[in-house]
Design an enzyme around this catalytic site. Structure first.
Site, PDB file in Angstrom:
ATOM      1  N   GLU A 102      -2.638  -7.120  -1.070  1.00 43.85           N
ATOM      2  CA  GLU A 102      -4.011  -6.998  -0.576  1.00 43.85           C
ATOM      3  C   GLU A 102      -4.568  -5.644  -0.968  1.00 43.85           C
ATOM      4  OE1 GLU A 102      -4.737  -7.615   3.644  1.00 43.85           O
ATOM      5  OE2 GLU A 102      -3.328  -9.287   3.677  1.00 43.85           O
TER       6      GLU A 102
HETATM    7  C1  FCB Z   1      -5.437  -6.621   6.488  1.00 46.92           C
HETATM    8  C2  FCB Z   1      -5.111  -8.029   6.945  1.00 46.92           C
HETATM    9  C3  FCB Z   1      -6.082  -9.060   6.444  1.00 46.92           C
HETATM   10  C4  FCB Z   1      -7.511  -8.557   6.470  1.00 46.92           C
HETATM   11  C5  FCB Z   1      -7.625  -7.202   5.836  1.00 46.92           C
HETATM   12  C6  FCB Z   1      -9.014  -6.643   5.810  1.00 46.92           C
HETATM   13  O1  FCB Z   1      -4.854  -5.700   7.342  1.00 46.92           O
HETATM   14  O2  FCB Z   1      -3.833  -8.397   6.513  1.00 46.92           O
HETATM   15  O3  FCB Z   1      -5.907 -10.238   7.161  1.00 46.92           O
HETATM   16  O4  FCB Z   1      -7.989  -8.592   7.739  1.00 46.92           O
HETATM   17  O5  FCB Z   1      -6.784  -6.300   6.495  1.00 46.92           O
END
Ligand code: FCB
Length: 427
Positions: free
Chosen positions: A332
């Site tokens: 992410e």
């Molecule tokens: C992370 C989470 C994801 C989303 C992003 C912005 O911490 O894993 O689900 O909320 O932040």
């Protein structure tokens, strides 16, 4: 920002480009999950009222209706040049009552994963992304050792029924963030405020990962298993203040490393990174604890979440793990903003730092942008916009933003040109 020597920043051959989502944030109608009931609880309604907020903006409801529109969404993934996708399975859907499997929901996830496979897209499947079945919470949730057994049983069931369609398993999403938000700060269900409980839950989550790793490895032998770890880049507020540095070290260890220590590095086939921001710390007056400086007051660029934008932090965090010599996936990375130009700049700047880390010897094999769609951002509700694609809240119509096309170009060419870096500098 300085010029990069190469005209083109190229990523390694076979690099994976994707977007990430989580079931509760996109699917809609997860009526058996603890979040679903919490969002509707009197306690939550009261708190929102006191803050003068509109309760409707903090209810996931039909979310992005991804549950019914996954085909359209995966067409977007494909059209967007992406060759991998990260999604999560909703435990409360497949096991709505203790020990009762909903085979129709498992079949649904088979269809979901098959559809990605048909499009030649690699599947990264998260087994737990913050939400719990209501029956599990009623039994005490992650404060109970028995939850570890339930979790392992659920993982085994998923491995046996869906394992052939999974390329990479992610057992847990951000265990460190979860324990803080749910058991220390009390912002998320079950809204506990106890350091002792926070530590206990972290222990159980580490144990859950360790045991799930073993189970998944025995059922789906060749499939890599790891977690998505939230990594934060910490800096000392005062350069020559030893205590500030000590706090940075402590926070860095507890946020970025502790879970690996507790669960054992051998039980991680890869390192999964979720990186968003940097935090600068100083010792709070008259206390041994840390205080964050307020980046907003300093007029720094922050996201709509108030998080400091600090691309170099992703490099720092990656280099910190360079000696571990495991494959790394950025699972992410993204920004909440209404200004899509800012998102494009964010993408280029962060990828540039990922590139430097690869050059520096870190085996980064893929990058997942958070997120494909503007979705339900937990306790922040519908306000933050993280998506490459906008979603109309009434009609669910998907509209790709400029950043979607930028990401497509990068993914298809597996590179960024220096022109793109320069133009992002100018923005
Ligand atoms: C992370 C989470 C994801 C989303 C992003 C912005 O911490 O894993 O689900 O909320 O932040």
């Amino acid at each position: 920002m300085d010029q990069i020597n190469e005209e083109i920043i190229s990523f390694p051959h076979g690099f994976l480009w994707g977007t990430a989502t989580a079931a509760h944030q996109v699917e809609g109608d997860n009526i058996h999950s603890d979040w679903w009931s919490w969002e509707r609880s009197a306690r939550r309604a009261q708190a929102l009222k006191q803050e003068g907020k509109n309760a409707e903006d903090f209810i996931s409801g039909h979310a992005c209706d991804h549950y019914h529109r996954f085909e359209e969404d995966f067409d977007l993934v494909k059209r967007g040049g992406q060759n991998a996708h990260r999604l999560s399975l909703e435990w409360s859907r497949v096991e709505p009552e203790e020990g009762v499997w909903d085979e129709k929901e498992i079949e649904h996830y088979r269809e979901v994963l098959e559809m990605l496979k048909q499009r030649g897209i690699k599947t990264f499947v998260t087994l737990w992304h913050f939400t719990n079945p209501q029956w599990l919470s009623a039994r005490g949730g992650w404060l109970k050792g028995s939850t570890v057994n339930y979790f392992v049983r659920y993982c085994e069931k998923m491995a046996r029924t869906l394992g052939d369609l999974v390329d990479v398993w992610v057992t847990l999403n951000e265990p460190g963030a979860y324990v803080h938000l749910s058991y220390h700060w009390g912002w998320w269900p079950p809204q506990k405020r106890s350091r002792a409980q926070m530590c206990l839950v972290l222990m159980y989550l580490a144990c859950a990962h360790r045991r799930a790793w073993k189970t998944l490895k025995s059922v789906t032998r060749g499939t890599p298993v790891g977690i998505a770890q939230n990594v934060i880049s910490y800096a000392a507020y005062r350069k020559h203040h030893l205590w500030d540095h000590l706090l940075v070290w402590m926070m860095d260890v507890s946020t970025n490393h502790l879970f690996y220590w507790l669960s054992g590095m051998k039980r991680h086939d890869y390192l999964g990174f979720n990186y968003y921001f940097r935090v600068r710390l100083k010792r709070r007056r008259g206390s041994i604890f840390a205080e964050q400086d307020s980046v907003k007051d300093q007029g720094r660029e922050v996201s709509a979440m108030g998080w400091e934008l600090y691309p170099h932090g992703i490099f720092d965090s990656l280099m910190d793990f360079a000696d571990i010599k495991k494959p790394v996936y950025i699972l992410e990375n993204g920004i909440a903003t209404d200004d899509d130009t800012q998102r494009q700049k964010f993408i280029i700047e962060h990828l540039r730092e990922v590139y430097h880390a690869i050059k520096g010897g870190v085996d980064v094999r893929g990058y997942f942008h958070w997120s494909l769609l503007d979705n339900f951002e937990w306790h922040e509700g519908w306000r933050p916009k993280f998506g490459l694609v906008a979603v109309d809240r009434e009609t669910f119509k998907r509209t790709p933003k400029e950043s979607f096309y930028l990401f497509k170009k990068i993914a298809e060419e597996n590179s960024i040109t220096n022109d793109e870096v320069q133009s992002s500098n100018a923005k």
